[in-house]
Enzyme design. Structure first.
Site, PDB file in Angstrom:
ATOM      1  CB  SER A  58      -0.926   0.014   1.214  1.00  0.00           C
ATOM      2  OG  SER A  58      -1.605   1.262   1.250  1.00  0.00           O
ATOM      3  CE  LYS A  97     -11.508  -0.243  -1.910  1.00  0.00           C
ATOM      4  NZ  LYS A  97     -11.274   0.435  -3.182  1.00  0.00           N
ATOM      5  CG  ASN A 124     -12.638   4.801  -0.281  1.00  0.00           C
ATOM      6  OD1 ASN A 124     -13.467   5.524   0.261  1.00  0.00           O
ATOM      7  ND2 ASN A 124     -11.753   5.279  -1.139  1.00  0.00           N
ATOM      8  CB  ALA A 147     -12.645  -1.861  -9.650  1.00  0.00           C
ATOM      9  CG  ASN A 152     -17.921  -7.787 -16.938  1.00  0.00           C
ATOM     10  OD1 ASN A 152     -16.737  -7.511 -16.757  1.00  0.00           O
ATOM     11  ND2 ASN A 152     -18.570  -8.650 -16.178  1.00  0.00           N
ATOM     12  NE  ARG A 153     -14.302 -13.306 -17.599  1.00  0.00           N
ATOM     13  CZ  ARG A 153     -13.320 -13.688 -16.795  1.00  0.00           C
ATOM     14  NH1 ARG A 153     -12.218 -14.207 -17.301  1.00  0.00           N
ATOM     15  NH2 ARG A 153     -13.406 -13.523 -15.490  1.00  0.00           N
ATOM     16  CE  LYS A 205     -19.540  -9.639 -12.108  1.00  0.00           C
ATOM     17  NZ  LYS A 205     -18.242 -10.384 -11.992  1.00  0.00           N
ATOM     18  CE1 TYR A 212      -2.595   1.733  -7.169  1.00  0.00           C
ATOM     19  CE2 TYR A 212      -0.216   1.728  -6.947  1.00  0.00           C
ATOM     20  CZ  TYR A 212      -1.464   1.545  -6.403  1.00  0.00           C
ATOM     21  OH  TYR A 212      -1.586   1.151  -5.102  1.00  0.00           O
TER      22      TYR A 212
HETATM   23  P1  ATR Z   1     -12.541  -5.834  -8.600  1.00  0.00           P
HETATM   24  O1  ATR Z   1     -12.887  -5.536  -7.182  1.00  0.00           O
HETATM   25  O2  ATR Z   1     -11.088  -5.635  -8.945  1.00  0.00           O
HETATM   26  O3  ATR Z   1     -13.454  -5.151  -9.561  1.00  0.00           O
HETATM   27  P2  ATR Z   1     -13.982  -8.260  -9.177  1.00  0.00           P
HETATM   28  O4  ATR Z   1     -15.213  -7.733  -8.521  1.00  0.00           O
HETATM   29  O5  ATR Z   1     -13.588  -9.682  -9.000  1.00  0.00           O
HETATM   30  O6  ATR Z   1     -12.700  -7.427  -8.745  1.00  0.00           O
HETATM   31  O7  ATR Z   1     -14.109  -7.932 -10.748  1.00  0.00           O
HETATM   32  C1  ATR Z   1     -13.106  -8.284 -11.656  1.00  0.00           C
HETATM   33  C2  ATR Z   1     -13.457  -7.711 -13.038  1.00  0.00           C
HETATM   34  O8  ATR Z   1     -12.405  -8.044 -13.961  1.00  0.00           O
HETATM   35  C3  ATR Z   1     -14.733  -8.283 -13.626  1.00  0.00           C
HETATM   36  O9  ATR Z   1     -15.317  -7.345 -14.485  1.00  0.00           O
HETATM   37  C4  ATR Z   1     -14.186  -9.495 -14.408  1.00  0.00           C
HETATM   38  O10 ATR Z   1     -15.034  -9.953 -15.438  1.00  0.00           O
HETATM   39  P3  ATR Z   1     -16.176 -11.053 -15.077  1.00  0.00           P
HETATM   40  O11 ATR Z   1     -17.228 -10.326 -14.301  1.00  0.00           O
HETATM   41  O12 ATR Z   1     -16.660 -11.536 -16.392  1.00  0.00           O
HETATM   42  O13 ATR Z   1     -15.482 -12.107 -14.253  1.00  0.00           O
HETATM   43  C5  ATR Z   1     -12.943  -8.884 -14.997  1.00  0.00           C
HETATM   44  N1  ATR Z   1     -11.945  -9.888 -15.387  1.00  0.00           N
HETATM   45  C6  ATR Z   1     -11.085 -10.544 -14.581  1.00  0.00           C
HETATM   46  N2  ATR Z   1     -10.313 -11.390 -15.296  1.00  0.00           N
HETATM   47  C7  ATR Z   1     -10.696 -11.251 -16.599  1.00  0.00           C
HETATM   48  C8  ATR Z   1     -10.273 -11.840 -17.843  1.00  0.00           C
HETATM   49  N3  ATR Z   1      -9.290 -12.747 -17.889  1.00  0.00           N
HETATM   50  N4  ATR Z   1     -10.887 -11.442 -18.979  1.00  0.00           N
HETATM   51  C9  ATR Z   1     -11.880 -10.516 -18.943  1.00  0.00           C
HETATM   52  N5  ATR Z   1     -12.324  -9.927 -17.807  1.00  0.00           N
HETATM   53  C10 ATR Z   1     -11.738 -10.285 -16.660  1.00  0.00           C
END
Ligand code: ATR
Length: 274
Positions: free
Chosen positions: A15, A66, A87, A131, A151-152, A156, A222
Site C-alpha cells: 500500500s 470494502k 473505502n 472496482a 464485461n466478459r 453483470k 497502477y
Molecule cells: P474488482 O474488485 O477488482 O473489480 P472483481 O469484482 O472480482 O474485482 O471484478 C473483476 C473484473 O475483472 C470483472 O469485471 C471481471 O469480469 P467477469 O465479471 O466476467 O469475471 C474482470 N476480469 C477478470 N479477469 C478477466 C479476464 N481474464 N478477462 C476478462 N475480464 C476479466
C-alpha cells in the site's frame, strides 16, 4: 495529541497510502500519523474495533474489505450507499461513518489532472466488478452523452446498467450493456479499464477502433504498463494509469477527516518519481 489513522487490507504490504497521507499531512501541517494494518481475512470488524478502542480517528479500507466495511458502518454517505462499498471510515463517539471516495478520485484525476472534461463525452467502462461499481455513479453524475459498460460476463454489465437507466436524473444519457464483441463499430472519447485483467498479461478482446481521435484510455491499475495501456497507446490514444486516482481518492478522504484540501498534483508528481 497526534491523531491516528490507518489503512486496512489483506494483503497490505504494497500500500502506498501511508506515503501519500504523510505527504498531505506535511504539506498542510496536520498533526497526524497513518499506518498500514494487515487485517485477517476473517477478522476485519475485530481489527476496526481495536483501532476504535485505541483512539484512532478513521481508516481507509482496501481489498477485500470494502463490502464488509459497508455493513460495519453505522451511517453511510450517499457515494458509499450507491457503490455498496466503503473505502473511508470516520470514527465518531457514537457511530462509524462510511464513505466512498474512489469514484470522485477517478473523476477528479480525469478532469483536473488530465484535463479531459467528461460532460457530453462517450464513455466506455470495461468491467462490471467491485472496482467498476465504485465509479459508476460519479461517472454518470459528470453528465456524459453515453455510458457503455462491457464485461466478459455480460449479465453483470446488464445489472449495473439496469440500476441506473431508469433514474429520472440520468434520462439524457444513452446507456448500453455489452459483451466485448458487441462493441464493434462503436467509438469512445474515454475508455476506462476497471477489470482486474491488468494483474496478469492477458489482453481484453477489444478492437483498436474503439479509441476515437483524442481518446483518453485510463487504466485504474497502477505500477505497470498493462496490455490495455500498451494497446491504447499503439492505437494513438492518450494513456493514463490509476496512480492519479489513488492520490485523488486519498485527498478526498484526507479532506473528509481533516477539513483541509491537500495539493494532490504535487503528491502525484512525488509518487511517480519514487
Ligand atoms: P474488482 O474488485 O477488482 O473489480 P472483481 O469484482 O472480482 O474485482 O471484478 C473483476 C473484473 O475483472 C470483472 O469485471 C471481471 O469480469 P467477469 O465479471 O466476467 O469475471 C474482470 N476480469 C477478470 N479477469 C478477466 C479476464 N481474464 N478477462 C476478462 N475480464 C476479466
Amino acid at each position: 495529541m497526534t491523531d491516528k489513522y490507518a489503512v486496512l487490507g489483506n494483503p497490505i504490504a504494497h500500500s502506498q497510502s501511508p506515503a501519500i497521507h504523510a505527504a498531505f499531512a506535511k504539506q498542510t501541517n496536520q498533526d497526524m500519523c497513518y499506518e498500514k494494518v494487515l487485517a485477517p481475512l476473517d477478522g476485519f470488524s475485530k481489527a476496526v474495533n481495536k483501532l476504535i478502542n485505541q483512539g484512532y480517528k478513521g481508516a481507509n479500507v482496501t481489498v477485500p474489505f470494502k463490502f464488509e466495511a459497508c455493513g460495519l458502518a453505522t451511517q453511510l454517505k450517499l457515494p458509499a450507499k450507491r457503490a455498496g462499498a466503503v473505502n473511508t471510515l470516520s470514527f465518531a463517539d457514537d457511530h462509524i461513518n462510511g464513505d466512498n471516495t474512489d469514484g470522485l478520485g477517478l473523476v477528479r484525476d480525469i478532469e483536473h489532472n488530465l484535463h479531459k472534461g467528461l460532460q457530453s463525452k462517450r464513455i466506455l467502462l470495461l468491467g462490471a466488478g467491485g472496482a467498476a461499481e465504485g465509479v459508476l455513479y460519479p461517472l454518470i453524475d459528470a453528465a456524459p452523452s453515453s455510458l457503455f459498460i462491457a464485461n466478459r460476463s455480460v449479465e453483470k454489465a446488464v445489472a449495473m446498467i439496469d440500476k441506473v437507466k431508469l433514474l429520472p436524473e440520468y434520462q439524457s444519457i444513452r446507456f448500453s450493456a455489452n459483451s466485448y464483441e458487441d462493441l464493434n463499430m462503436q467509438k469512445f472519447d474515454i475508455v476506462i479499464n476497471a477489470t482486474s485483467v491488468g494483474l496478469s498479461d492477458v489482453a481484453l478482446p477489444i478492437s483498436d477502433a474503439l479509441f476515437a481521435d483524442g481518446c483518453l484510455a485510463y487504466d485504474m491499475m497502477y505500477g505497470r504498463e498493462t496490455p490495455f495501456m500498451a494497446q491504447a497507446r499503439e492505437a494513438g490514444a492518450q494513456v493514463a494509469d490509476g496512480l492519479g486516482m489513488l492520490v485523488e481518492q486519498a485527498a478526498e478522504a484526507f479532506y473528509l477527516w481533516r477539513g483541509v484540501r491537500p495539493d494532490s498534483k504535487a503528491v502525484i508528481k512525488k509518487m511517480r518519481a519514487l
